[in-house]
Scaffold this active site. Structure first.
Site, PDB file in Angstrom:
ATOM      1  N   TYR A 124       0.927  -1.101   0.100  1.00 33.99           N
ATOM      2  CA  TYR A 124      -0.252  -0.055   0.093  1.00 33.99           C
ATOM      3  C   TYR A 124       0.735   1.107   0.126  1.00 33.99           C
ATOM      4  O   TYR A 124       0.702   2.244  -0.656  1.00 33.99           O
ATOM      5  CB  TYR A 124      -0.955  -0.103   1.370  1.00 33.99           C
ATOM      6  CG  TYR A 124      -1.823   1.261   1.245  1.00 33.99           C
ATOM      7  CD1 TYR A 124      -2.980   1.231   0.169  1.00 33.99           C
ATOM      8  CD2 TYR A 124      -1.443   2.161   2.370  1.00 33.99           C
ATOM      9  CE1 TYR A 124      -3.858   2.598   0.382  1.00 33.99           C
ATOM     10  CE2 TYR A 124      -2.287   3.108   2.546  1.00 33.99           C
ATOM     11  CZ  TYR A 124      -3.212   3.528   1.418  1.00 33.99           C
ATOM     12  OH  TYR A 124      -4.191   4.738   1.530  1.00 33.99           O
ATOM     13  N   GLU A 155     -11.824   5.384   4.847  1.00 33.09           N
ATOM     14  CA  GLU A 155     -10.948   6.041   5.923  1.00 33.09           C
ATOM     15  C   GLU A 155     -11.937   6.689   7.210  1.00 33.09           C
ATOM     16  O   GLU A 155     -11.812   6.557   8.081  1.00 33.09           O
ATOM     17  CB  GLU A 155     -10.693   7.522   5.231  1.00 33.09           C
ATOM     18  CG  GLU A 155      -9.738   7.561   4.419  1.00 33.09           C
ATOM     19  CD  GLU A 155      -8.424   7.106   4.894  1.00 33.09           C
ATOM     20  OE1 GLU A 155      -8.118   7.111   5.994  1.00 33.09           O
ATOM     21  OE2 GLU A 155      -7.403   6.962   3.960  1.00 33.09           O
ATOM     22  N   TRP A 207      -5.101   1.986  10.354  1.00 28.87           N
ATOM     23  CA  TRP A 207      -5.287   1.581   9.116  1.00 28.87           C
ATOM     24  C   TRP A 207      -4.700   0.258   8.610  1.00 28.87           C
ATOM     25  O   TRP A 207      -5.655  -0.296   7.775  1.00 28.87           O
ATOM     26  CB  TRP A 207      -4.394   2.600   8.123  1.00 28.87           C
ATOM     27  CG  TRP A 207      -4.260   2.413   6.703  1.00 28.87           C
ATOM     28  CD1 TRP A 207      -3.600   1.893   5.730  1.00 28.87           C
ATOM     29  CD2 TRP A 207      -5.792   2.563   5.840  1.00 28.87           C
ATOM     30  NE1 TRP A 207      -3.931   1.950   4.729  1.00 28.87           N
ATOM     31  CE2 TRP A 207      -5.368   2.187   4.775  1.00 28.87           C
ATOM     32  CE3 TRP A 207      -7.004   3.154   6.189  1.00 28.87           C
ATOM     33  CZ2 TRP A 207      -6.350   2.219   3.681  1.00 28.87           C
ATOM     34  CZ3 TRP A 207      -7.895   3.132   5.109  1.00 28.87           C
ATOM     35  CH2 TRP A 207      -7.466   2.869   3.761  1.00 28.87           C
TER      36      TRP A 207
END
Length: 196
Positions: free
Chosen positions: A28, A50, A58
């Site tokens: 990522y 988000e 995350w």
């Protein structure tokens, strides 16, 4: 081993986050974070993810992204906007996503608000990118020095809330700006700083 298009050996690569013990986070970082996104479907996905991150890491969300993409029809905005109570109950039973009723409801609400924006302005991209400053590059020298929110993310949050979105506070909006490349928050020591 983490992904990179760099010709450097893995030992020479400096990343601001992501490491070989979590290849998904590393991938990522190397391929996505900070790369400008202008596709409405992808921007909607980032808003949902988000928002799902609120109160979590995350890493937790990223490891469930595949489940979200499957269960939310690859974040097809119209299909998510059409979800009903039966869909919500089905989603809340599925361990492949974060089973939080408020966050699932938020994704549906935000899909409907996104459709309204597209109808009025032509794209979600047009609305979101107006909050990106002319200079995308951060002045922070290390990741820990990055702000949690900015004037731009506060303005984005206010605009989205006024149009019916939720789970879009200034901190979530700044995370969206980072992930969508509206800012380049890879510090200069990170090999991606000059690439995005």
């Amino acid at each position: 081993q983490c992904f990179t298009e760099s010709l450097m050996s893995p030992d020479d690569i400096n990343r601001c986050f992501g490491s070989d013990d979590d290849p998904l986070m590393c991938q990522y970082h190397d391929r996505e974070w900070g790369v400008p996104v202008h596709d409405d479907r992808h921007l909607f996905e980032l808003i949902c993810l988000e928002g799902a991150q609120a109160g979590l890491s995350w890493r937790t969300v990223l490891h469930r992204r595949g489940g979200y993409r499957l269960l939310f029809h690859n974040f097809d905005i119209s299909r998510v906007a059409a979800f009903d109570e039966d869909d919500i109950e089905r989603l809340l039973l599925d361990e492949r996503i974060i089973r939080n009723r408020a966050k699932v409801n938020s994704a549906i609400r935000n899909a409907r608000a996104t459709l309204a924006i597209i109808e009025e302005f032509g794209s979600l991209d047009k609305i979101l990118w107006q909050f990106a400053g002319p200079d995308r590059v951060t002045t922070a020298t290390v990741l820990d020095d990055l702000p949690a929110e900015t004037d731009g993310s506060a303005a984005m949050s206010k605009a989205l809330k006024a149009r019916g979105f939720n789970f879009v506070g200034p901190t979530i909006c700044y995370a969206l700006m980072q992930s969508a490349g509206m800012v380049n928050d890879h510090p200069p020591s990170c090999f991606r700083h000059s690439q995005v």
